[in-house]
Design an enzyme around this catalytic site. Structure first.
Site, mmCIF file in Angstrom:
data_model
loop_
_atom_site.group_PDB
_atom_site.id
_atom_site.type_symbol
_atom_site.label_atom_id
_atom_site.label_comp_id
_atom_site.label_asym_id
_atom_site.label_seq_id
_atom_site.Cartn_x
_atom_site.Cartn_y
_atom_site.Cartn_z
ATOM 1 N N ARG A 53 1.619 -3.248 16.072
ATOM 2 C CA ARG A 53 1.486 -2.511 14.889
ATOM 3 C C ARG A 53 1.068 -3.392 13.735
ATOM 4 O O ARG A 53 1.150 -4.751 13.650
ATOM 5 C CB ARG A 53 2.918 -2.175 14.426
ATOM 6 N N THR A 88 -5.442 8.782 14.623
ATOM 7 C CA THR A 88 -4.640 8.405 15.772
ATOM 8 C C THR A 88 -5.478 9.113 17.103
ATOM 9 O O THR A 88 -5.867 10.057 17.183
ATOM 10 C CB THR A 88 -3.357 8.770 15.622
ATOM 11 N N THR A 145 -4.212 3.794 16.599
ATOM 12 C CA THR A 145 -4.367 4.343 15.304
ATOM 13 C C THR A 145 -5.253 3.482 14.409
ATOM 14 O O THR A 145 -5.132 2.313 14.467
ATOM 15 C CB THR A 145 -3.108 5.111 14.902
ATOM 16 N N GLU A 201 -3.006 2.016 7.258
ATOM 17 C CA GLU A 201 -1.540 2.102 7.901
ATOM 18 C C GLU A 201 -0.364 1.732 6.984
ATOM 19 O O GLU A 201 0.479 2.097 7.164
ATOM 20 C CB GLU A 201 -1.308 1.167 9.173
ATOM 21 N N ASP A 211 1.921 4.174 5.684
ATOM 22 C CA ASP A 211 3.213 4.641 6.413
ATOM 23 C C ASP A 211 4.561 4.031 5.854
ATOM 24 O O ASP A 211 5.786 4.411 6.232
ATOM 25 C CB ASP A 211 3.075 4.299 7.686
ATOM 26 N N SER A 251 6.468 3.945 12.086
ATOM 27 C CA SER A 251 5.281 4.879 12.764
ATOM 28 C C SER A 251 6.290 5.934 13.618
ATOM 29 O O SER A 251 7.563 5.858 13.604
ATOM 30 C CB SER A 251 4.656 3.960 14.013
ATOM 31 N N SER A 252 5.470 7.088 13.736
ATOM 32 C CA SER A 252 6.152 7.952 14.533
ATOM 33 C C SER A 252 5.334 7.992 16.230
ATOM 34 O O SER A 252 5.714 9.135 16.995
ATOM 35 C CB SER A 252 5.670 9.548 14.102
ATOM 36 N N GLY A 278 -0.958 12.608 15.744
ATOM 37 C CA GLY A 278 -0.433 14.032 14.838
ATOM 38 C C GLY A 278 0.466 13.567 13.686
ATOM 39 O O GLY A 278 1.496 14.328 13.305
ATOM 40 N N GLY A 279 0.448 12.272 13.361
ATOM 41 C CA GLY A 279 1.403 11.693 12.122
ATOM 42 C C GLY A 279 2.711 12.063 12.710
ATOM 43 O O GLY A 279 3.333 11.993 13.673
HETATM 44 N N1 GLU Z 1 0.032 6.376 11.074
HETATM 45 C C1 GLU Z 1 0.835 7.282 11.969
HETATM 46 C C2 GLU Z 1 2.014 6.638 12.733
HETATM 47 O O1 GLU Z 1 1.980 5.289 12.963
HETATM 48 C C3 GLU Z 1 0.133 8.094 13.127
HETATM 49 C C4 GLU Z 1 -0.967 8.933 12.169
HETATM 50 C C5 GLU Z 1 -1.395 9.905 13.299
HETATM 51 O O2 GLU Z 1 -0.862 10.047 14.421
HETATM 52 O O3 GLU Z 1 -2.346 10.787 12.973
HETATM 53 O O4 GLU Z 1 2.826 7.170 13.078
#
Ligand code: GLU
Length: 662
Positions: free
Chosen positions: A154, A463, A481, A500, A503, A527-528, A554-555
């Protein structure tokens, strides 16, 4: 001459690259549509090819049927079928990247080797989503020892970051960074991708590191055709790219219009960067001239002449780059019925939230609520299936938003992860779910000893996800990502820098107290991302054979995309493509439940008022949105075929991906 003919002629240059890359590796990768029993040994001529109705085609050849031929990006590509393979497989969001990984596996490389090769190509052909200037999480399964390990690459906040780093220029000047937090130097974290790949390769690689860059170098030096999604990303980001002269010369034409779908583009700077890392390892990236250019870009204060204006610099120093460390983290694993599901722990919330969702859902007989009218696209989700899963997710996101952040800085409640995924706790949470009415917005769990905390929810949408199984049965699940599409719009030495740090919560506290995911020096933003591997459970409860590898971009919705795919495969028996294609649905704990309206089995017109799933959920009190959901799931299942275990792959029809294997 028709437009199609012109395009085909233009792409005729691309095969040279394919020939180059094919020549680099002996052996083969053949994808095979899942239409029947697997063929026996395939002739060498089918090396790294896809099977189409009119024969086999080499990826990158530019011939009809080549999945790497650029097409306008569509919301959803109908009719994708599961791909079968005997012993190894790669699924990525781009055919050229898949081919690069497949070639490595065919040459006897490990999943970790293939992951390096895939990333080097993805960073070129899908630069809007991931690359050297970003970060990633990797879940690795070692077949010999049957162990799961997780790796954290990360991005980190610089040592000079303050808790108001993202929202104020300084404590003395409490105005927003210019032109905004994302496009200023403030959003850019110290990249982790190169460091974590070196760590992964050091522990699980089998081929020499330096050879894994050849495909990326070849495409960068000789050119590749711009894909539909890349073209769309360039066009969408044009105004922001204008602030960076290097981005202008790479992504835009001389008249400053965006480069287009199908145009051949070369990236000699990226080829040079890859050569430097290939021969010098990660230190060639984190120290020396590449690091100096990254730091200079983050600290730039004026936009270029094409878009004059001030840029608020970041605080990143050469010492921040030189001091970056990838980290080994404890995997987050939960028993789920007959399987064990393992994912990424903090600083990602992905593994915990997926595990919590599943642990809650285990209290319901989900197999009674699978999709109906099952077809190749995964059928139609049932009202009760979507209700139960979205309610479980509301509860999981409530905990995530309040408690989960970088645990090197902020402790989790109780004993940490084990407290949050404790089965008794999750049973209590499951009891909050009604069979008739949505809870709307869930409250987080209450834990002794936790002070008041605020909550944060935001995240962007860039991502890519990569799933790999090698011939020895080792697996890599890697979500990679640069955060939002095109990251911070800053282009250095052939790659984009991430945004990043957005986030993090830009506010350090809210009315309830400090926010766990606030900015702190050297902290990693929550993160997700939820790279996942699933193992079978032995009769005695211990972890057994590998069953599944999956993940998605997908965030914050990644958690929903992954949960959907796992439940679809494990509870509903969908194959790898159906589980991947199935309509997306879920909730991130607002009153809204999302149903992906891009899916062919969802009637999204008239706000879904003619769709029985949508109206059924509304009658239970869900506020339903039918906005398109841009997942990018890459799935591999290990399945029995004629008494043998074979691989079955699915690539998300919402993107450009491809599964290939032997
Ligand atoms: N930055 C997001 C994360 O780390 C991911 C963004 C995405 O998947 O579009 O969870």
């Amino acid at each position: 001459m028709s437009d199609t003919t012109i395009l085909r002629r233009r792409f005729a240059l691309v095969p040279l690259l394919a020939a180059l890359s094919t020549a680099l590796w002996a052996g083969g990768c053949g994808g095979d549509n899942d239409k029947g029993p697997l063929p026996g040994a395939e002739p060498a001529s089918t090396a790294c090819q896809v099977v189409t109705d009119s024969g086999t085609v080499t990826v990158g050849s530019g011939l009809p049927g080549d999945p790497s031929l650029p097409e306008p990006s569509s919301g959803y590509r109908l009719g994708k079928q599961a791909v079968a393979a005997k012993t190894f497989m790669v699924v990525t969001a781009n055919p050229l990247a898949t081919k690069a990984g497949c070639d490595v596996l065919a040459a006897g490389g490990s999943a970790a080797d293939a992951a390096v090769a895939v990333q080097m190509v993805l960073g070129l052909v899908e630069p809007q989503s991931s690359g050297l200037g970003g970060g990633m999480f990797v879940v690795h399964y070692d077949a010999a020892s049957k162990t799961v390990q997780t790796y954290d690459g990360r991005e980190t906040a610089p040592s000079g970051a303050t808790e108001n780093y993202l929202r104020w220029v300084s404590d003395a000047n409490q105005t927003a960074p210019l032109p905004n937090a994302r496009a200023s130097g403030r959003s850019i974290g110290t990249p982790g991708t190169v460091s974590v790949l070196e760590m992964l390769h050091g522990e699980h690689g089998s081929l020499p590191w330096s050879g894994l860059f050849d495909a990326g170098i070849g495409y960068a030096a000789n050119g590749f055709a711009i894909s539909g999604r890349m073209a769309e990303a360039i066009a969408g980001a044009r105004a922001n790219l204008l602030r960076d002269p290097d981005a202008v010369s790479y992504f835009l034409k001389a008249d400053l219009t965006p480069k287009l779908l199908g145009e051949t583009i070369q990236n000699p700077a990226y080829a040079d960067t890859l050569r430097a890392i290939a021969s010098g390892g990660a230190s060639a990236f984190y120290t020396g001239p590449i690091a100096a250019d990254i730091v200079a870009e983050i600290n730039r204060t004026e936009a270029g002449s094409d878009a004059p204006g001030a840029l608020t610099p970041g605080a990143t120093t050469l010492a921040d780059l030189a001091g970056y460390e990838a980290k080994r983290r404890a995997p987050v694993c939960i028993d789920y019925r007959a399987h064990q599901v393992c994912g990424m722990g903090p600083p990602s919330s992905g593994g915990i939230a997926v595990a919590q969702s599943l642990g809650i859902l285990e209290n319901f007989g989900l197999n009674a609520f699978g999709p109906t009218a099952l077809d190749g696209e995964g059928g139609k989700p049932s009202v009760m299936g979507v209700h139960l899963i979205s309610e479980a997710q509301r509860l999981a996101y409530a905990d995530r938003n309040k408690y989960v952040a970088d645990t090197d800085f902020v402790p989790l409640p109780g004993n940490g992860v084990s407290t949050l995924i404790d089965k008794a706790y999750l049973r209590d949470r499951a009891n909050l779910i009604s069979f008739s009415t949505s809870m709307g917005v869930a409250q987080p769990g209450v834990f002794a000893g936790m002070g008041a905390l605020g909550s944060s929810a935001q995240e962007g949408k860039g991502t890519s996800h990569v799933s790999i199984i090698d011939a020895k049965g080792n697996a890599v699940s890697m979500t990679t990502t640069i955060e939002s599409g095109m990251g911070a719009y800053r282009f250095v030495r052939g790659f984009l820098l991430n945004n990043e740090l957005t986030d993090f919560s830009s506010a350090p506290s809210d009315v309830n107290g400090p926010i766990a995911n606030r900015v702190e020096p050297l902290k990693r933003p929550r993160s997700s991302m939820a790279p996942t591997v699933v193992l079978k459970r032995n009769a005695d409860g211990s972890a057994g054979e590998l069953a599944m590898v999956t993940g998605s971009p997908g965030g914050a919705a990644i958690i929903q995309f992954v949960t959907k795919t796992v439940v679809a495969a494990l509870d509903w028996g969908l194959n790898a493509q159906q589980a991947t294609s199935l309509a997306n649905f879920g909730s991130s704990n607002s009153a809204t439940t999302g149903i992906g309206g891009e899916h062919p089995n969802i009637l999204a017109t008239d706000n879904g008022n003619g769709d029985a799933l949508v109206t059924g959920l509304r009658s239970m009190g869900h506020t339903v949105s039918v906005s398109a959901q841009s997942s990018g799931v890459s799935t591999i299942l290990r399945v029995p075929v004629d008494g043998q275990t074979r691989l079955q792959g699915g690539a998300d029809p919402r993107r450009e991906g491809l599964a290939l294997g032997d």
